[in-house]
Design a protein around this motif. Structure first.
Motif: not given
Length: 322
Positions: A49, A67-68, A94-95, A70-73
């Motif tokens: 993270q 933020m993780r 991120t979400p 894996a969830e980041c672009q």
């Protein structure tokens, strides 16, 4: 802001982190920004993270977000706006929302690209970065910047060559001053200059030219357009003129000053201080014909091919000046 940023790293011993400038995407859409960032903070790599700590520039309020990975672009934005402050920026989708970040290199903006690349390479080693992330921008390797430079030097060369070496026609100083001091001309030139600069700036940004270089090249182009405007206008007026130059009656007013006889034509007043010896041979009030070419643009262009021979002959007979 630097003091507050320093407070954020006091407990980060043995932790991998980077000092960063931060902003939200909407920040660079504003018309006016006094600083090229919204917050200063640190980006902390915690393995799976990322943690972001920072202080907002306006109210100095502290914030923190996790933020993780894996969830980041992640994506490379580079330097595409004058509002970016010569810094290279990246983006994380991120979400929780989008975040823009740039390496904080202090007052030295030039290392920004290298530092941002290092951040991306360390946190997202699998991300394929664009070519601009690996090398500094070179004017001679970009088609848009090359075109801008060719146009700049082309216009500059045309203005100098056509004015001093090619054209036999001259717009007199008095008329030139009258044109340049006219409010309509000044307003029109300002509008055309702003539109040209904005168009050139946006065109170069579209060709991947960094904002700083785009701004400087735009200024060069507008300057060249301004220098070439009069020679181009003279050429257009010459082509569109209905006939060759015509003689107009002038009355000699010593010393070396001539006034048009027909005031209704708005002919320019003339002064020839460097050839005063020639005009001293005539009495005050002497009528003299001056050849002018006048086209639809309204420029009175002195025809040196007809005007110069008597002066040249006079000074050749006088011999070299002492």
């Amino acid at each position: 802001m630097k003091r507050l940023q320093n407070e954020l790293v006091t407990d980060l011993k043995g932790v991998r982190f980077w000092r960063v400038n931060l902003a939200r995407p909407a920040f660079f859409k504003r018309w006016l920004t006094w600083q090229p960032f919204e917050a200063k903070g640190v980006l902390i790599d915690e393995g799976a993270q990322l943690r972001v700590r920072g202080y907002w520039r306006g109210n100095k309020r502290r914030f923190e977000s996790v933020m993780r990975k894996a969830e980041c672009q992640p994506s490379w934005l580079g330097n595409r706006s004058i509002k970016s402050g010569n810094m290279y920026w990246g983006q994380l989708r991120t979400p929780k929302g989008d975040m823009l970040f740039a390496a904080d290199t202090g007052v030295y903006a030039l290392p920004s690209r290298e530092n941002l690349k290092d951040i991306f390479s360390a946190i997202f080693p699998q991300l394929e970065l664009p070519e601009e992330a690996s090398q500094d921008f070179a004017l001679e390797k970009n088609s848009h910047s090359i075109a801008a430079l060719v146009l700049f030097f082309g216009l500059l060369a045309y203005a100098l060559i056509d004015t001093f070496f090619v054209s036999r026609y001259e717009v007199t100083d008095q008329q030139l001053f009258r044109i340049l001091s006219h409010p309509g001309v000044l307003i029109g030139a300002a509008v055309i200059g702003c539109v040209s600069a904005l168009g050139a700036y946006r065109w170069m940004l579209s060709g991947q030219v960094p904002s700083r270089e785009s701004l400087v090249l735009s200024a060069f182009l507008v300057s060249a357009i301004g220098l070439a405007a009069l020679p181009i206008a003279k050429r257009v007026d010459q082509v569109l003129a209905s006939g060759p130059s015509q003689d107009y009656a002038y009355q000699l007013m010593q010393p070396a000053r001539l006034e048009p006889v027909d005031k209704s034509l708005d002919l320019p007043r003339l002064r020839f201080p460097k050839s005063r010896e020639y005009w001293d041979q005539f009495d005050d009030g002497h009528l003299y014909s001056i050849p002018f070419l006048r086209g639809p643009l309204g420029l009175w262009q002195l025809d040196h091919e007809k005007f110069d021979p008597p002066l040249i002959s006079f000074f050749e007979k006088q011999g070299p000046r002492k």
